[in-house]
Design a protein around this motif. Sequence first.
Motif, PDB file in Angstrom:
ATOM      1  N   TYR A   1       0.824  -1.186   0.000  1.00 34.75           N
ATOM      2  CA  TYR A   1       0.000   0.000   0.000  1.00 34.75           C
ATOM      3  C   TYR A   1       0.862   1.242   0.000  1.00 34.75           C
ATOM      4  N   GLY A   2       0.511   2.174  -0.861  1.00 40.13           N
ATOM      5  CA  GLY A   2       1.253   3.422  -0.930  1.00 40.13           C
ATOM      6  C   GLY A   2       0.376   4.572  -0.467  1.00 40.13           C
ATOM      7  N   VAL A   3       0.852   5.779  -0.729  1.00 44.83           N
ATOM      8  CA  VAL A   3       0.106   6.961  -0.309  1.00 44.83           C
ATOM      9  C   VAL A   3      -1.282   6.978  -0.926  1.00 44.83           C
ATOM     10  N   LYS A   4      -1.382   6.442  -2.116  1.00 40.80           N
ATOM     11  CA  LYS A   4      -2.662   6.472  -2.817  1.00 40.80           C
ATOM     12  C   LYS A   4      -3.742   5.750  -1.998  1.00 40.80           C
ATOM     13  N   GLU A   5      -3.375   4.564  -1.537  1.00 38.46           N
ATOM     14  CA  GLU A   5      -4.327   3.771  -0.754  1.00 38.46           C
ATOM     15  C   GLU A   5      -4.654   4.465   0.564  1.00 38.46           C
ATOM     16  N   ILE A   6      -3.655   5.065   1.156  1.00 44.36           N
ATOM     17  CA  ILE A   6      -3.885   5.787   2.405  1.00 44.36           C
ATOM     18  C   ILE A   6      -4.873   6.921   2.171  1.00 44.36           C
ATOM     19  N   ALA A   7      -4.649   7.643   1.077  1.00 42.85           N
ATOM     20  CA  ALA A   7      -5.516   8.767   0.739  1.00 42.85           C
ATOM     21  C   ALA A   7      -6.956   8.282   0.510  1.00 42.85           C
ATOM     22  N   ARG A   8      -7.066   7.170  -0.187  1.00 38.34           N
ATOM     23  CA  ARG A   8      -8.391   6.635  -0.483  1.00 38.34           C
ATOM     24  C   ARG A   8      -9.123   6.286   0.816  1.00 38.34           C
ATOM     25  N   ARG A   9      -8.420   5.604   1.689  1.00 37.61           N
ATOM     26  CA  ARG A   9      -9.063   5.176   2.939  1.00 37.61           C
ATOM     27  C   ARG A   9      -9.420   6.339   3.846  1.00 37.61           C
ATOM     28  N   ALA A  10      -8.618   7.402   3.764  1.00 42.34           N
ATOM     29  CA  ALA A  10      -8.853   8.538   4.662  1.00 42.34           C
ATOM     30  C   ALA A  10      -9.776   9.564   4.021  1.00 42.34           C
TER      31      ALA A  10
ATOM     32  N   ASP B   1       0.953  -0.317   8.020  1.00 41.04           N
ATOM     33  CA  ASP B   1       2.402  -0.439   8.145  1.00 41.04           C
ATOM     34  C   ASP B   1       3.079   0.101   6.893  1.00 41.04           C
ATOM     35  N   TYR B   2       2.699   1.321   6.588  1.00 41.21           N
ATOM     36  CA  TYR B   2       3.172   1.945   5.353  1.00 41.21           C
ATOM     37  C   TYR B   2       4.687   2.114   5.345  1.00 41.21           C
ATOM     38  N   GLN B   3       5.294   1.634   4.284  1.00 37.46           N
ATOM     39  CA  GLN B   3       6.739   1.821   4.094  1.00 37.46           C
ATOM     40  C   GLN B   3       6.933   2.612   2.818  1.00 37.46           C
ATOM     41  N   PRO B   4       7.464   3.811   2.903  1.00 33.97           N
ATOM     42  CA  PRO B   4       7.596   4.613   1.682  1.00 33.97           C
ATOM     43  C   PRO B   4       8.506   3.937   0.675  1.00 33.97           C
ATOM     44  N   ASN B   5       8.211   4.133  -0.571  1.00 33.17           N
ATOM     45  CA  ASN B   5       9.060   3.635  -1.649  1.00 33.17           C
ATOM     46  C   ASN B   5      10.203   4.617  -1.848  1.00 33.17           C
ATOM     47  N   ILE B   6      11.355   4.212  -1.391  1.00 35.58           N
ATOM     48  CA  ILE B   6      12.478   5.148  -1.393  1.00 35.58           C
ATOM     49  C   ILE B   6      12.917   5.476  -2.806  1.00 35.58           C
ATOM     50  N   LEU B   7      12.766   4.512  -3.697  1.00 32.86           N
ATOM     51  CA  LEU B   7      13.092   4.768  -5.097  1.00 32.86           C
ATOM     52  C   LEU B   7      12.287   5.950  -5.616  1.00 32.86           C
ATOM     53  N   ALA B   8      10.978   5.854  -5.448  1.00 31.47           N
ATOM     54  CA  ALA B   8      10.097   6.919  -5.939  1.00 31.47           C
ATOM     55  C   ALA B   8      10.358   8.218  -5.202  1.00 31.47           C
ATOM     56  N   SER B   9      10.602   8.090  -3.929  1.00 30.84           N
ATOM     57  CA  SER B   9      10.817   9.263  -3.113  1.00 30.84           C
ATOM     58  C   SER B   9      12.017  10.070  -3.593  1.00 30.84           C
TER      59      SER B   9
END
Lengths: 351, 351
Positions: free
Chosen positions: A8-17, A50-58
């Motif tokens: 799950y990335g920020v997108k999913e977090i945004a959707r749920r919130a 347990d969101y772990q940012p994608n460091i590559l994308a970051s």
Amino acid sequence: MKKDTTYYGVKEIARRANVSIATVDRVIHNRTGVSEKTKRKINDIIKELDYQPNILASRLASRKIITLAVLIPRVSEETDFWEAPLRGIKRAESEIKKYGIEVLHYFFDLNDKNSFEEQARKLLKEDVQGVLLSPSFIEESKEFVQACHTKKIPLAFIDSDLPGQDNLCYIGPHLFHSGYVSAKLLTYRLKENHKVLVVNISKEIDYNYQQIEKGFRSYFTDHNQPCEIVRIDIADTDNLSVTNALTRVLHEHKDLEAIFVTNSRVFAVASFLKKSKRTDISLIGFDFLKENINYLNEGLIDFLICHKPEEQGYRGLMALYQKLVLGAPVEKVHFMPIDIITRENQAFYQN
Amino acid sequence: MKKDTTYYGVKEIARRANVSIATVDRVIHNRTGVSEKTKRKINDIIKELDYQPNILASRLASRKIITLAVLIPRVSEETDFWEAPLRGIKRAESEIKKYGIEVLHYFFDLNDKNSFEEQARKLLKEDVQGVLLSPSFIEESKEFVQACHTKKIPLAFIDSDLPGQDNLCYIGPHLFHSGYVSAKLLTYRLKENHKVLVVNISKEIDYNYQQIEKGFRSYFTDHNQPCEIVRIDIADTDNLSVTNALTRVLHEHKDLEAIFVTNSRVFAVASFLKKSKRTDISLIGFDFLKENINYLNEGLIDFLICHKPEEQGYRGLMALYQKLVLGAPVEKVHFMPIDIITRENQAFYQN
DNA sequence: AACGAGCTCGGGTACGTACCCGTAAATATA
DNA sequence: TATATTTACGGGTACGTACCCGAGCTCGTT
């Protein structure tokens, strides 16, 4: 990349919130502009997923450059030892430059504590995210480490450690064992008297020296090999001081069989032995310096102990990169091999 | 990321070649659909600009998952040694999963060469980009390495090396020195006779064993310590075979002072010594197994030598990741520390 | 009531690369 | 010559995150 893995990335977090990606982003980087309520909600979801940012994308998306700093001794005319770590550092630099890493260089004088403090002060004025340090001066380094700690700047140590001080990692020799191995090698050259001289040529009595001598002495006690150990400190590193000190001690102890120099300044002793025609005395010391190699080839130095200084520089900087950019874990202590250089194998050595 | 740094990407290459990014991409991945002429032109520009792909972006954009495989011994009832590397491997897996890495597991039976070959065959049928291997069986492993070589699959070795075989890296103990250290420790326990027994309990005579015994013997020759070394091979790993073999040899050599077991099966010997009430004999062996620790605490085993097996698994997989995903260089040989475990410090050990 | 300041938030674009899809040109086949 | 097939290439979107540029909303002031 595969999608079927439950990630799950920020997108999913945004959707749920029920908020936008931008708001989630604000919470993640705790920037302003988010109400306490949504912030809590988003943080809860982050924890739940347990969101772990994608460091590559970051890293890809970030326009921000990461600034690292190195604080190491200057390459002096007295010893070119620090050329090698610097080479390694530059190699690492060129590899990671394209990911937005910038490296600032600060050099201090090994004979001058003040220069260390001055450079440290300069460094701390910059906004750096990580520091590669050679903690040559104990007290001054401790202070510097403390300052970095309060600024939450991770530190990588090379060449010598500073036990008990908070750091990201140490990459360098196991000083005690280096002394230990030196003693071992030295026993190969001992014949009758078992009387050796330990020489420390340094303006400052540093931690390195103490540990090395400890290891050196331990070998003899460990092996119950009786051995009389004479020791001198030579606080002035110029040739005349070394000559005077050695002349005096060799006069007092005529039956010395071997000399162990606790750092890279073994060439100074070799030069003295050559001039005074005392080639009967065995000599052992540290580091793959040009001068040392010359004396090694001449047979004046029996062994050199080396710890891959270039790799120390390279790995030290890469450790900071790993930590800050990739978010990968870094091993706390990485001991370099204790390489033994003789006349026979020196040509093949990778410093 | 900063823009001012002189960095050229596919975009710039496309601009200079008057083609689209897609075409440049085709050339870079030498896919079909590009005329020889434009291909040459693009390749020239790539060379001229010294183009280095941005691995971050590449991995991010790629939908392709990278498949790694591990080929290691199965955790058996006989010894749970391989639990630890597997733990490390799984830890690494969970860390890199989100970057599109998938890991296939193949386990073979340490008592059965055929199972190794079978699993190796299975593995080679899959389209894997990297392999983590424990080359337990020399000849079979060499064949496997050869197969990987022709398929251009990088290999990371753990636990034991295969000198002269092409690989990405070796992460594991320095076997020779482990034997050497064992001998050293053993001398602490020797009293009068200086007679020791070397026991190799294994269905297969592997490379590990040979190197370890070599190091073990070298210690005594290196130190000119006369020591009578009796040795036996126990090819059947069951308890009865071990008991029989040991009974026989202890009967023949009543004055044995110590036993050195060349692998983790030291618990089998400890069990025997306990039953036959020969607690006067010192015992030394390898690895932090539950059973071994029990005997260590009971005082039947004097020392255990360990090489951080979990870390070996972790680092082995991470090495492949570093190479394949980050394109970062990997050090060819990484020797694990030779940890000495006694009853006193075992509680603190990080396996 | 009208206005502006400040707070909260979303749309949308960019990072550099991979790769799908569509199309025009070149060549082959009828 | 007309049509089918192949070759050669470009447009455009997606990867997951960062962050700019606003838009709407609340609330206090006049």
